[in-house]
Design an enzyme around this catalytic site. Structure first.
Site, short mmCIF file in Angstrom:
data_model
loop_
_atom_site.label_atom_id
_atom_site.label_comp_id
_atom_site.label_asym_id
_atom_site.label_seq_id
_atom_site.Cartn_x
_atom_site.Cartn_y
_atom_site.Cartn_z
N SER A 156 21.03 48.36 72.01
CA SER A 156 22.39 48.11 72.45
C SER A 156 23.37 48.70 71.44
O SER A 156 23.09 48.75 70.24
CB SER A 156 22.61 46.60 72.58
OG SER A 156 23.86 46.33 73.17
N ASP A 157 24.51 49.14 71.94
CA ASP A 157 25.56 49.65 71.07
C ASP A 157 26.89 49.34 71.74
O ASP A 157 26.96 49.23 72.97
CB ASP A 157 25.42 51.16 70.85
CG ASP A 157 26.30 51.63 69.71
OD1 ASP A 157 25.93 51.38 68.55
OD2 ASP A 157 27.35 52.23 69.98
N GLN A 158 27.93 49.19 70.93
CA GLN A 158 29.21 48.78 71.50
C GLN A 158 30.36 49.49 70.81
O GLN A 158 30.33 49.71 69.59
CB GLN A 158 29.38 47.27 71.33
CG GLN A 158 30.61 46.69 71.99
CD GLN A 158 30.68 45.18 71.80
OE1 GLN A 158 30.84 44.71 70.67
NE2 GLN A 158 30.52 44.44 72.87
N GLY A 218 26.70 49.55 75.57
CA GLY A 218 25.55 50.28 76.07
C GLY A 218 24.32 49.39 75.97
O GLY A 218 24.16 48.64 75.00
#
Length: 195
Positions: free
Chosen positions: A69-71, A106
């Site tokens: 995950s990415d933000q 993401g």
């Protein structure tokens, strides 16, 4: 569940969110270059980074489902960085007063054996209250959100900065959209409620 579940994150917040699903999982800290590529949109950036984080699990595991995950936080179409100083945090929050900040998270679920990935980008909007300088100073002093994009922690006192939250899943704002995650896991044959 036959193969292990692996979280490609050292974030305690993401680990706490994933623990809500009552599934056993391992975690590790992915080491990747998080720089944006030229002409890459914020949505393309978080999708690529979440998948890249999940794929680094090949260094440690030979099988399993890996969650990456990415933000990013966006204001006026610009990616917000971490403030790092009290002055920068104060400036960021003053800009946001009465405005909307959009978070793009993401999420990638990657199967090590087949190298198949399901990657999504989940939006979430934060509507800020009209804030006084005194309120902002008090908030920054109390919570010290200097390593948080946008200068706030929604899982803490930061919730008081907002007028309303707009999105399908409040977990998205903290960094791991569980509703979309359970849908992706189901596509790999994992029924979270059936475990």
């Amino acid at each position: 569940m036959k193969s292990p579940l692996i979280l490609a994150s050292s974030s305690p917040f993401r680990q706490q969110i994933l623990a809500k699903l009552c599934l056993q999982f391992d975690s590790f800290s992915p080491d990747i270059d998080e720089s944006a590529h030229p002409q890459e949109t914020p949505a393309e950036l978080v999708a690529r980074l979440s998948e890249a984080k999940a794929q680094t699990a090949h260094q440690y595991y030979s099988n399993g489902l890996v969650i990456g995950s990415d933000q990013v936080a966006l204001f006026n179409d610009q990616i917000l960085g971490k403030p790092h100083t009290v002055e920068n945090a104060h400036k960021q929050l003053l800009q946001f007063s009465g405005q909307v900040v959009t978070f793009l998270t993401g999420l990638s679920v990657y199967q090590l054996e087949t190298q198949r990935a399901i990657t999504k980008v989940v939006p979430f909007k934060v509507h800020f209250r009209t804030l006084s300088e005194a309120q902002i100073k008090h908030y920054v002093a109390k919570e010290q959100p200097l390593n948080c994009a946008g200068s706030f922690k929604s899982e803490g006192l930061g919730i008081c900065l907002f007028d309303k939250l707009e999105g399908e899943d409040p977990n998205t704002l903290i960094g791991l959209p569980l509703i979309e995650l359970t849908k992706s896991l189901a596509e790999f044959g994992v029924d979270v409620l059936g475990q």
